[in-house]
Design a protein around this motif. Structure first.
Motif, mmCIF file in Angstrom:
data_model
loop_
_atom_site.group_PDB
_atom_site.id
_atom_site.type_symbol
_atom_site.label_atom_id
_atom_site.label_comp_id
_atom_site.label_asym_id
_atom_site.label_seq_id
_atom_site.Cartn_x
_atom_site.Cartn_y
_atom_site.Cartn_z
ATOM 1 N N LEU A 86 20.152 32.484 -37.856
ATOM 2 C CA LEU A 86 18.926 33.118 -37.740
ATOM 3 C C LEU A 86 17.992 32.889 -36.393
ATOM 4 O O LEU A 86 17.966 33.844 -36.302
ATOM 5 N N ASP A 113 17.196 35.835 -43.835
ATOM 6 C CA ASP A 113 16.139 34.906 -44.415
ATOM 7 C C ASP A 113 15.625 35.110 -45.274
ATOM 8 O O ASP A 113 14.702 34.257 -45.939
ATOM 9 N N ASN A 148 19.326 39.844 -39.537
ATOM 10 C CA ASN A 148 17.617 38.927 -39.750
ATOM 11 C C ASN A 148 17.166 39.000 -40.935
ATOM 12 O O ASN A 148 17.337 38.111 -41.669
ATOM 13 N N LEU A 208 10.705 32.180 -35.664
ATOM 14 C CA LEU A 208 11.896 33.526 -35.945
ATOM 15 C C LEU A 208 11.658 34.871 -35.690
ATOM 16 O O LEU A 208 10.529 35.001 -36.231
ATOM 17 N N PRO A 209 12.356 35.349 -35.616
ATOM 18 C CA PRO A 209 14.323 35.608 -35.459
ATOM 19 C C PRO A 209 14.317 34.743 -34.452
ATOM 20 O O PRO A 209 13.790 35.397 -32.855
#
Length: 260
Positions: free
Chosen positions: A11, A93, A89, A47-48
């Motif tokens: 990620l 996640d 993503n 993130l991402p």
């Protein structure tokens, strides 16, 4: 390595091509026995991971173009490519973020991530034949914004990402395919056939785990969904609706009736 930790590592990657390839490899080599559902993981940084382009702008600033010009068709397909990149993503996640779920939950979302990676790859390769690359046009960040809003509530995540935002893709695909067919881009129509087929399964996974969580916690799925859409400011769904695909993805007749 725990596949959930591996998902977190992927990620964070910024290069889309590498991210897609490693996501597919992770699922291809997956042994569910290696999954530690109870490990509480922490992100090492923001993130991402994402590339410098496309430039992210508010949704209203992303221009709409006619698919009956080469540039317009490229822009339309770029928007779908961006959605698929974001979908990689958000699936990764879900795998690393939410501890304490059954092993099957993580297997399901690693499968989703792998299929989204395939979709991204097919679309990016087609974009190259149209003379552009992923990042050639501006894009918006709606999918990831909702992912952030639901970062601390797995039930809200299941309610509002797969079965709300991704389900919109079930509705959008057939009209888009019709336009692309009229424009003569039969390869794009084929790719969208693959995406629509797989997305029915992805939304079904969201429906399954949303209902599983509601049953576990004693919630009425329909009543809680209405509450969650308000709490997290989910976008209002607008017709036309692909009711056949929604039924195939596990929406009940009561839920479909509520759309209208």
């Amino acid at each position: 390595m725990n596949p959930r930790r591996h998902a977190l590592e992927i990620l964070g990657l910024w290069d889309p091509v590498t991210k897609a390839a490693r996501t597919r490899a992770l699922f291809a080599g997956l042994d569910p026995a290696d999954i530690d559902p109870d490990a509480v993981l922490e992100a090492p940084g923001p993130l991402p991971g994402r590339p410098a382009l496309p430039r992210l702008v508010p949704p209203k600033e992303v221009p709409t173009r006619s698919p009956f010009t080469l540039e317009g068709r490229a822009a339309l397909l770029h928007a779908v490519t961006h959605i698929e990149f974001n979908a990689i993503n958000l699936a990764l996640d879900a795998v690393w973020r939410f501890a304490g779920m059954p092993v099957a939950f993580y297997v399901d979302w690693l499968r989703v991530a792998s299929e989204e990676a395939l979709h991204f790859t097919l679309l990016r390769e087609h974009l190259l034949t149209l003379g552009c690359e992923y990042g050639s046009f501006d894009a918006h960040d709606g999918l990831w914004t909702m992912t952030q809003r639901t970062a601390h509530d797995v039930t809200a995540r299941m309610a509002l990402v797969p079965r709300t935002l991704e389900a919109r893709g079930l509705d959008a695909a057939p009209p888009m395919q019709a336009k692309l067919k009229r424009a003569g881009d039969l390869r794009a129509v084929e790719i969208l056939d693959v995406i629509l087929r797989d997305e029915v399964g992805h939304v079904a996974i969201g429906n399954h785990w949303y209902r599983w969580l509601c049953a576990r916690d004693g919630h009425d799925p329909v009543a809680l969904y209405a509450e969650l859409t308000l709490r997290h400011q989910a976008p209002r769904l607008r017709p036309p609706f692909n009711t056949e695909a929604r039924r195939a993805a596990g929406f009940t007749e009561a839920e479909i009736d509520l759309l209208s």
